[in-house]
Scaffold this motif. Sequence first.
Motif, mmCIF file in Angstrom:
data_model
loop_
_atom_site.group_PDB
_atom_site.id
_atom_site.type_symbol
_atom_site.label_atom_id
_atom_site.label_comp_id
_atom_site.label_asym_id
_atom_site.label_seq_id
_atom_site.Cartn_x
_atom_site.Cartn_y
_atom_site.Cartn_z
ATOM 1 N N THR A 108 0.829 -1.210 0.000
ATOM 2 C CA THR A 108 0.000 0.000 0.000
ATOM 3 C C THR A 108 0.860 1.255 0.000
ATOM 4 O O THR A 108 0.609 2.202 -0.765
ATOM 5 C CB THR A 108 -0.927 0.013 1.235
ATOM 6 O OG1 THR A 108 -1.797 -1.117 1.183
ATOM 7 C CG2 THR A 108 -1.757 1.281 1.291
ATOM 8 N N CYS A 109 1.901 1.275 0.853
ATOM 9 C CA CYS A 109 2.771 2.445 0.931
ATOM 10 C C CYS A 109 3.534 2.667 -0.374
ATOM 11 O O CYS A 109 3.699 3.804 -0.835
ATOM 12 C CB CYS A 109 3.759 2.286 2.088
ATOM 13 S SG CYS A 109 2.995 2.374 3.718
ATOM 14 N N LEU A 110 3.992 1.578 -0.991
ATOM 15 C CA LEU A 110 4.724 1.695 -2.253
ATOM 16 C C LEU A 110 3.837 2.246 -3.363
ATOM 17 O O LEU A 110 4.289 3.029 -4.209
ATOM 18 C CB LEU A 110 5.288 0.331 -2.661
ATOM 19 C CG LEU A 110 6.456 -0.193 -1.829
ATOM 20 C CD1 LEU A 110 6.791 -1.627 -2.229
ATOM 21 C CD2 LEU A 110 7.681 0.705 -1.993
ATOM 22 N N ASN A 111 2.560 1.860 -3.349
ATOM 23 C CA ASN A 111 1.661 2.243 -4.445
ATOM 24 C C ASN A 111 0.932 3.556 -4.210
ATOM 25 O O ASN A 111 0.485 4.195 -5.181
ATOM 26 C CB ASN A 111 0.636 1.141 -4.687
ATOM 27 C CG ASN A 111 1.261 -0.118 -5.265
ATOM 28 O OD1 ASN A 111 2.357 -0.074 -5.822
ATOM 29 N ND2 ASN A 111 0.576 -1.232 -5.142
ATOM 30 N N THR A 112 0.779 3.955 -2.955
ATOM 31 C CA THR A 112 0.004 5.169 -2.655
ATOM 32 C C THR A 112 0.814 6.239 -1.936
ATOM 33 O O THR A 112 0.343 7.360 -1.785
ATOM 34 C CB THR A 112 -1.232 4.839 -1.806
ATOM 35 O OG1 THR A 112 -0.808 4.418 -0.496
ATOM 36 C CG2 THR A 112 -2.067 3.735 -2.451
ATOM 37 N N GLY A 113 2.001 5.870 -1.471
ATOM 38 C CA GLY A 113 2.817 6.857 -0.766
ATOM 39 C C GLY A 113 2.558 6.928 0.718
ATOM 40 O O GLY A 113 3.136 7.770 1.417
ATOM 41 N N GLY A 114 1.699 6.091 1.237
ATOM 42 C CA GLY A 114 1.399 6.105 2.670
ATOM 43 C C GLY A 114 0.308 5.108 2.989
ATOM 44 O O GLY A 114 -0.066 4.282 2.147
ATOM 45 N N LEU A 115 -0.201 5.198 4.190
ATOM 46 C CA LEU A 115 -1.261 4.283 4.605
ATOM 47 C C LEU A 115 -2.607 4.744 4.063
ATOM 48 O O LEU A 115 -3.089 5.830 4.402
ATOM 49 C CB LEU A 115 -1.330 4.200 6.143
ATOM 50 C CG LEU A 115 -2.516 3.414 6.729
ATOM 51 C CD1 LEU A 115 -2.519 1.979 6.217
ATOM 52 C CD2 LEU A 115 -2.476 3.439 8.253
#
Length: 255
Positions: A231-238
């Motif tokens: 999730t962090c890799l794809n959206t930049g955070g939670l």
Amino acid sequence: MNIEKITVEPDVLRKLFALGNGNAALLYLYLHSGNPLRQAAQELGLSASQLTLAEANLRQTGLWVEPVKAVSLPGERPAYTETDVLTAMDTDMDFRSLYGEVQRQLGKVLTTEELKLLLGLHRYLGLPNEVISVLVYYCKERSRSRGSQRNPSLRTIEKEAYHWAEQGIETLEQAAAFIQYQNRRNSALEQLKRTLQIRGRALTPGEERYAASWLDMGFEEEAIAMAYERTCLNTGGLSWAYMNKILTRWHEAGF
């Protein structure tokens, strides 16, 4: 005793292992093989209290084989008066004992309005004194776990008492099973917060619903950590919604 070959899903197995109650796992397998509950104690060699606790464990984790129907409370909720309280104090020794125990736990003298609420738990809900005592202790500990140094109000305790009554919790064994399940769930949620690097605050109601649903799916820390990293890799955070899509997709795929 009827013994059939049954298939137990991995998430059910995880829940049974997490219970830490071999009797509950044995009862689950017994009932899912088509055996009647009325013969369970005799055929499984369980005492009445062991059977009650095992049944309560299965109900609290959603593994009970029969649909659990909410308990309907009798009639209209009564409005107790000061006279009702005074009469109960004079004639009902059980209520007098309960009144003293609750005062001791809360460390204060109960007001007339609070005594009216307590009388409702005693008479209308019909909860035994020992169950109400455990209920008060549970509410106190829950308040502490949420960072409050104040004891819960009688109104808060009453609200939880109705929740217990509607779930059919009316014995010490059932109360113990409920508290045991809640403690395990709270511990798991705290671990999940650490995995998601949430510190210094409680989960919001919406966040807790997401987290609880992942635990109910049977996901453990490693899988949740993997979903969090993705999730962090794809959206930049939670992103709770994004992470929920990942875990839901994994669950539907049988992971």
